[in-house]
Design a protein around this motif. Structure first.
Motif, PDB file in Angstrom:
ATOM      1  N   UNK A  63      -4.877   2.851   2.021  1.00 26.26           N
ATOM      2  CA  UNK A  63      -3.837   2.989   0.997  1.00 26.26           C
ATOM      3  C   UNK A  63      -3.406   1.605   0.509  1.00 26.26           C
ATOM      4  N   UNK A  64      -3.207   0.690   1.445  1.00 18.02           N
ATOM      5  CA  UNK A  64      -2.843  -0.690   1.082  1.00 18.02           C
ATOM      6  C   UNK A  64      -3.863  -1.283   0.117  1.00 18.02           C
ATOM      7  N   UNK A  65      -5.127  -1.181   0.446  1.00 16.14           N
ATOM      8  CA  UNK A  65      -6.183  -1.772  -0.385  1.00 16.14           C
ATOM      9  C   UNK A  65      -6.204  -1.155  -1.778  1.00 16.14           C
ATOM     10  N   UNK A  66      -6.096   0.158  -1.853  1.00 14.26           N
ATOM     11  CA  UNK A  66      -6.099   0.827  -3.156  1.00 14.26           C
ATOM     12  C   UNK A  66      -4.886   0.430  -3.993  1.00 14.26           C
ATOM     13  N   UNK A  67      -3.705   0.465  -3.396  1.00 19.50           N
ATOM     14  CA  UNK A  67      -2.499   0.120  -4.147  1.00 19.50           C
ATOM     15  C   UNK A  67      -2.522  -1.326  -4.621  1.00 19.50           C
ATOM     16  N   UNK A  68      -2.906  -2.243  -3.745  1.00 22.47           N
ATOM     17  CA  UNK A  68      -2.898  -3.652  -4.115  1.00 22.47           C
ATOM     18  C   UNK A  68      -3.994  -4.007  -5.123  1.00 22.47           C
ATOM     19  N   UNK A  69      -5.119  -3.320  -5.075  1.00 23.20           N
ATOM     20  CA  UNK A  69      -6.237  -3.648  -5.960  1.00 23.20           C
ATOM     21  C   UNK A  69      -6.130  -2.995  -7.338  1.00 23.20           C
ATOM     22  N   UNK A  70      -5.672  -1.747  -7.387  1.00 18.16           N
ATOM     23  CA  UNK A  70      -5.758  -0.981  -8.627  1.00 18.16           C
ATOM     24  C   UNK A  70      -4.425  -0.669  -9.295  1.00 18.16           C
ATOM     25  N   UNK A  71      -3.319  -0.973  -8.638  1.00 12.92           N
ATOM     26  CA  UNK A  71      -2.008  -0.585  -9.155  1.00 12.92           C
ATOM     27  C   UNK A  71      -1.023  -1.741  -9.066  1.00 12.92           C
ATOM     28  N   UNK A  72       0.072  -1.581  -9.781  1.00 13.87           N
ATOM     29  CA  UNK A  72       1.245  -2.430  -9.591  1.00 13.87           C
ATOM     30  C   UNK A  72       2.242  -1.537  -8.849  1.00 13.87           C
ATOM     31  N   UNK A  73       2.339  -1.690  -7.521  1.00 13.91           N
ATOM     32  CA  UNK A  73       3.200  -0.798  -6.739  1.00 13.91           C
ATOM     33  C   UNK A  73       4.670  -1.230  -6.747  1.00 13.91           C
ATOM     34  N   UNK A  74       5.535  -0.252  -6.955  1.00 15.51           N
ATOM     35  CA  UNK A  74       6.981  -0.476  -6.986  1.00 15.51           C
ATOM     36  C   UNK A  74       7.619   0.551  -6.059  1.00 15.51           C
ATOM     37  N   UNK A  75       8.531   0.097  -5.224  1.00 19.94           N
ATOM     38  CA  UNK A  75       9.243   0.999  -4.308  1.00 19.94           C
ATOM     39  C   UNK A  75      10.728   0.925  -4.638  1.00 19.94           C
ATOM     40  N   UNK A  76      11.320   2.074  -4.982  1.00 20.58           N
ATOM     41  CA  UNK A  76      12.721   2.118  -5.384  1.00 20.58           C
ATOM     42  C   UNK A  76      13.503   3.134  -4.570  1.00 20.58           C
ATOM     43  N   UNK A  77      14.664   2.721  -4.163  1.00 17.89           N
ATOM     44  CA  UNK A  77      15.586   3.649  -3.497  1.00 17.89           C
ATOM     45  C   UNK A  77      16.135   4.612  -4.545  1.00 17.89           C
ATOM     46  N   UNK A  78      16.224   5.862  -4.203  1.00 19.03           N
ATOM     47  CA  UNK A  78      16.616   6.918  -5.143  1.00 19.03           C
ATOM     48  C   UNK A  78      17.930   6.604  -5.860  1.00 19.03           C
ATOM     49  N   UNK A  79      18.905   6.070  -5.161  1.00 14.61           N
ATOM     50  CA  UNK A  79      20.229   5.859  -5.746  1.00 14.61           C
ATOM     51  C   UNK A  79      20.457   4.438  -6.266  1.00 14.61           C
ATOM     52  N   UNK A  80      19.413   3.612  -6.272  1.00 13.88           N
ATOM     53  CA  UNK A  80      19.548   2.276  -6.870  1.00 13.88           C
ATOM     54  C   UNK A  80      19.628   2.423  -8.386  1.00 13.88           C
ATOM     55  N   UNK A  81      20.109   1.392  -9.061  1.00 12.66           N
ATOM     56  CA  UNK A  81      20.180   1.450 -10.531  1.00 12.66           C
ATOM     57  C   UNK A  81      18.810   1.715 -11.139  1.00 12.66           C
ATOM     58  N   UNK A  82      17.789   1.029 -10.625  1.00 12.74           N
ATOM     59  CA  UNK A  82      16.435   1.230 -11.135  1.00 12.74           C
ATOM     60  C   UNK A  82      15.926   2.631 -10.816  1.00 12.74           C
ATOM     61  N   UNK A  83      16.224   3.107  -9.606  1.00 16.37           N
ATOM     62  CA  UNK A  83      15.821   4.453  -9.215  1.00 16.37           C
ATOM     63  C   UNK A  83      16.435   5.511 -10.115  1.00 16.37           C
ATOM     64  N   UNK A  84      17.705   5.339 -10.442  1.00 13.39           N
ATOM     65  CA  UNK A  84      18.388   6.271 -11.346  1.00 13.39           C
ATOM     66  C   UNK A  84      17.762   6.203 -12.731  1.00 13.39           C
ATOM     67  N   UNK A  85      17.476   4.999 -13.197  1.00  9.71           N
ATOM     68  CA  UNK A  85      16.852   4.819 -14.513  1.00  9.71           C
ATOM     69  C   UNK A  85      15.495   5.526 -14.591  1.00  9.71           C
ATOM     70  N   UNK A  86      14.666   5.328 -13.575  1.00  5.51           N
ATOM     71  CA  UNK A  86      13.339   5.955 -13.538  1.00  5.51           C
ATOM     72  C   UNK A  86      13.474   7.472 -13.491  1.00  5.51           C
ATOM     73  N   UNK A  87      14.366   7.966 -12.671  1.00  2.00           N
ATOM     74  CA  UNK A  87      14.557   9.417 -12.552  1.00  2.00           C
ATOM     75  C   UNK A  87      14.992  10.036 -13.869  1.00  2.00           C
ATOM     76  N   UNK A  88      15.902   9.373 -14.574  1.00  3.82           N
ATOM     77  CA  UNK A  88      16.373   9.886 -15.867  1.00  3.82           C
ATOM     78  C   UNK A  88      15.262   9.850 -16.913  1.00  3.82           C
ATOM     79  N   UNK A  89      14.497   8.793 -16.907  1.00  2.00           N
ATOM     80  CA  UNK A  89      13.472   8.598 -17.935  1.00  2.00           C
ATOM     81  C   UNK A  89      12.265   9.514 -17.747  1.00  2.00           C
ATOM     82  N   UNK A  90      11.813   9.685 -16.496  1.00  2.00           N
ATOM     83  CA  UNK A  90      10.551  10.391 -16.242  1.00  2.00           C
ATOM     84  C   UNK A  90      10.706  11.741 -15.549  1.00  2.00           C
ATOM     85  N   UNK A  91      11.936  12.109 -15.201  1.00  2.00           N
ATOM     86  CA  UNK A  91      12.149  13.376 -14.517  1.00  2.00           C
ATOM     87  C   UNK A  91      12.141  13.195 -13.004  1.00  2.00           C
ATOM     88  N   UNK A  92      12.695  14.180 -12.317  1.00  2.00           N
ATOM     89  CA  UNK A  92      12.841  14.063 -10.868  1.00  2.00           C
ATOM     90  C   UNK A  92      12.939  15.440 -10.243  1.00  2.00           C
TER      91      UNK A  92
END
Length: 145
Positions: A63-92
């Motif tokens: 999983x590490x190799x795939x994520x680091x090689x082929x993706x830009x991985x982002x980890x967000x806490x559900x209740x962080x400002x960014x997490x709320x923004x992503x949830x509102x924009x893309x659904x949850x």
């Protein structure tokens, strides 16, 4: 008893995988430069299934190799400002939630739930290979059996 404690410390304290999590505010610019899909993982500290993903799946070298090689991985806490923004924009639906996004921010697909490592690898390969442009995930999974 000492052996059990030592074993637990070893399991908790050491990770085989080193996923290069990128801050949300840098992800899309980096994805454009590297022509990669943005992978966003929304988690909650109180989510049992997020713990399963964190300790069983994201600890996997594959999983590490795939994520680091082929993706830009982002980890967000559900209740962080960014997490709320992503949830509102893309659904949850709930946690854990995974978003696969184009570098321009348009949504490719969202996926919900905890997965076994072998199945999550298939999911990542589905996107990394570009197969998502040609077939549904179900069709891709059926071909992988």
């Amino acid at each position: 008893m000492k052996k059990v404690i030592l074993a637990l410390l070893v399991l908790i304290g050491f990770s085989n995988a080193q996923i290069n999590w990128v801050p949300y505010n840098q992800a899309f610019e980096k994805a454009k430069k590297e022509n990669k899909i943005v992978f966003i993982y929304i988690y909650s500290p109180s989510c049992h299934y997020c713990d399963i993903m964190d300790f069983n799946v994201f600890e996997s070298k594959r999983v590490e190799e795939l994520l680091n090689k082929h993706f830009i991985p982002v980890k967000l806490r559900k209740c962080s400002n960014e997490g709320i923004e992503v949830r509102k924009k893309y659904g949850f639906v709930g946690t854990p939630m995974f978003y696969f996004l184009n570098p321009d921010g348009s949504k490719i697909k969202t996926i919900f739930g905890a997965w076994e490592e072998k199945d999550f690898v298939k999911i990542l390969n589905y996107f990394a290979s570009g197969s998502y442009k040609e077939m549904t995930m179900d069709e891709y999974f059926m071909k992988q059996k």
